[in-house]
Design a protein around this motif. Structure first.
Motif, PDB file in Angstrom:
ATOM      1  N   ILE A  62       1.491   8.338  -7.310  1.00 17.38           N
ATOM      2  CA  ILE A  62       0.894   8.207  -5.987  1.00 17.38           C
ATOM      3  C   ILE A  62      -0.601   7.912  -6.102  1.00 17.38           C
ATOM      4  O   ILE A  62      -1.130   7.013  -5.440  1.00 17.38           O
ATOM      5  CB  ILE A  62       1.137   9.493  -5.172  1.00 17.38           C
ATOM      6  N   ALA A  63      -1.296   8.659  -6.954  1.00 13.10           N
ATOM      7  CA  ALA A  63      -2.734   8.433  -7.146  1.00 13.10           C
ATOM      8  C   ALA A  63      -3.001   7.027  -7.667  1.00 13.10           C
ATOM      9  O   ALA A  63      -3.920   6.341  -7.195  1.00 13.10           O
ATOM     10  CB  ALA A  63      -3.291   9.471  -8.111  1.00 13.10           C
ATOM     11  N   ALA A  64      -2.204   6.582  -8.634  1.00 16.65           N
ATOM     12  CA  ALA A  64      -2.392   5.255  -9.214  1.00 16.65           C
ATOM     13  C   ALA A  64      -2.182   4.166  -8.168  1.00 16.65           C
ATOM     14  O   ALA A  64      -2.894   3.147  -8.156  1.00 16.65           O
ATOM     15  CB  ALA A  64      -1.433   5.065 -10.383  1.00 16.65           C
ATOM     16  N   GLU A  65      -1.232   4.374  -7.269  1.00 19.52           N
ATOM     17  CA  GLU A  65      -0.954   3.366  -6.250  1.00 19.52           C
ATOM     18  C   GLU A  65      -2.114   3.238  -5.273  1.00 19.52           C
ATOM     19  O   GLU A  65      -2.496   2.130  -4.881  1.00 19.52           O
ATOM     20  CB  GLU A  65       0.334   3.727  -5.506  1.00 19.52           C
ATOM     21  N   VAL A  66      -2.688   4.374  -4.867  1.00 19.14           N
ATOM     22  CA  VAL A  66      -3.833   4.328  -3.965  1.00 19.14           C
ATOM     23  C   VAL A  66      -4.998   3.589  -4.614  1.00 19.14           C
ATOM     24  O   VAL A  66      -5.636   2.719  -3.998  1.00 19.14           O
ATOM     25  CB  VAL A  66      -4.260   5.754  -3.567  1.00 19.14           C
ATOM     26  N   LEU A  67      -5.292   3.907  -5.864  1.00 17.28           N
ATOM     27  CA  LEU A  67      -6.413   3.273  -6.559  1.00 17.28           C
ATOM     28  C   LEU A  67      -6.177   1.788  -6.758  1.00 17.28           C
ATOM     29  O   LEU A  67      -7.111   0.980  -6.692  1.00 17.28           O
ATOM     30  CB  LEU A  67      -6.634   3.967  -7.905  1.00 17.28           C
ATOM     31  N   THR A  68      -4.919   1.385  -6.978  1.00 19.03           N
ATOM     32  CA  THR A  68      -4.594  -0.038  -7.116  1.00 19.03           C
ATOM     33  C   THR A  68      -4.892  -0.783  -5.825  1.00 19.03           C
ATOM     34  O   THR A  68      -5.436  -1.894  -5.838  1.00 19.03           O
ATOM     35  CB  THR A  68      -3.116  -0.216  -7.499  1.00 19.03           C
ATOM     36  N   GLU A  69      -4.551  -0.162  -4.689  1.00 13.93           N
ATOM     37  CA  GLU A  69      -4.816  -0.801  -3.405  1.00 13.93           C
ATOM     38  C   GLU A  69      -6.318  -0.949  -3.154  1.00 13.93           C
ATOM     39  O   GLU A  69      -6.771  -1.959  -2.630  1.00 13.93           O
ATOM     40  CB  GLU A  69      -4.179   0.015  -2.275  1.00 13.93           C
ATOM     41  N   VAL A  70      -7.082   0.067  -3.531  1.00 11.96           N
ATOM     42  CA  VAL A  70      -8.530  -0.007  -3.329  1.00 11.96           C
ATOM     43  C   VAL A  70      -9.138  -1.092  -4.212  1.00 11.96           C
ATOM     44  O   VAL A  70     -10.029  -1.841  -3.791  1.00 11.96           O
ATOM     45  CB  VAL A  70      -9.188   1.353  -3.608  1.00 11.96           C
ATOM     46  N   ARG A  71      -8.658  -1.203  -5.444  1.00  9.04           N
ATOM     47  CA  ARG A  71      -9.137  -2.292  -6.311  1.00  9.04           C
ATOM     48  C   ARG A  71      -8.811  -3.647  -5.698  1.00  9.04           C
ATOM     49  O   ARG A  71      -9.598  -4.589  -5.804  1.00  9.04           O
ATOM     50  CB  ARG A  71      -8.527  -2.158  -7.705  1.00  9.04           C
ATOM     51  N   GLY A  72      -7.653  -3.721  -5.033  1.00 13.91           N
ATOM     52  CA  GLY A  72      -7.298  -4.964  -4.348  1.00 13.91           C
ATOM     53  C   GLY A  72      -8.268  -5.292  -3.233  1.00 13.91           C
ATOM     54  O   GLY A  72      -8.600  -6.457  -3.006  1.00 13.91           O
TER      55      GLY A  72
END
Length: 209
Positions: A62-72
């Motif tokens: 879950i944490a990794a997914e949020v950070l991936t979206e922010v990098r996007g």
């Protein structure tokens, strides 16, 4: 035996992550058991453990997914020259972050702030999760630093203060806004943007007593 499509595998993984997110946001990480997650997603233990070994791996995903979206979101900003004003930039990044689980509603309110507070709290205890979040935030800090240096080079921001210090301040502000959502109730991102516009409109004149 029929081969399971990648679309089916991805959908099942999404189903498990969404269900776990609802459980964590509703009851907290430590009060949620894997049995609670199985009941929430209506799947067998074998089906869930095929994707995730336990709660720790779920919350890390879950944490990794949020950070991936922010990098996007930052990748989107990087294509704009010059970068948008700070209030627009923060709105874009925070909106993208909170939009990851926009459908996560707990007790009639957005569940993402409660979920991310659980991630932060668990990262203080779990070294593996702490490493994932630290790596993600290091990437975010580099992205913010780059944007603020661009502001400084264009004259839009004073250059005598290190960009890294501005980055830490803005990240703290965003984290605080998310915490407020959890503690004091939901508020639109526009509230934070309005505050930023007011603060950045202040003159640099200092008054003396």
């Amino acid at each position: 035996m029929a081969r399971v499509s990648q679309e089916h595998l991805d959908a099942r993984r999404r189903q498990i992550l969404d269900g776990a997110a609802r459980c964590f946001a509703r009851n907290g990480f430590h009060a949620t058991s894997m049995q609670d997650v199985l009941k929430e997603v209506d799947l067998s233990a074998g089906a869930v453990y095929r994707y995730f070994s336990g709660k720790e791996e779920l919350i890390t995903a879950i944490a990794a997914e949020v950070l991936t979206e922010v990098r996007g979101a930052f990748a989107e900003v990087s294509r704009q020259t010059p970068p948008p004003p700070l209030d627009e930039l923060v709105g874009l990044v925070l909106g993208r972050m909170m939009g990851v689980w926009a459908s996560l509603i707990i007790d009639g309110e957005p569940g993402f702030p409660r979920l991310i507070m659980q991630v932060w709290a668990e990262a203080a205890r779990d070294k593996e999760l702490a490493a994932v979040t630290r790596q993600g935030y290091e990437g975010l800090r580099e992205s913010w630093d780059e944007v603020f240096r661009t502001y400084q080079d264009s004259g839009a921001m004073r250059s005598d203060i290190p960009a890294e210090h501005v980055t830490r301040t803005v990240i703290a502000m965003v984290q605080g806004f998310i915490a407020q959502q959890c503690l004091f109730g939901p508020a639109p991102v526009s509230v934070l943007q309005d505050g930023l516009r007011a603060l950045t409109s202040m003159s640099g004149t200092r008054t003396t007593a």
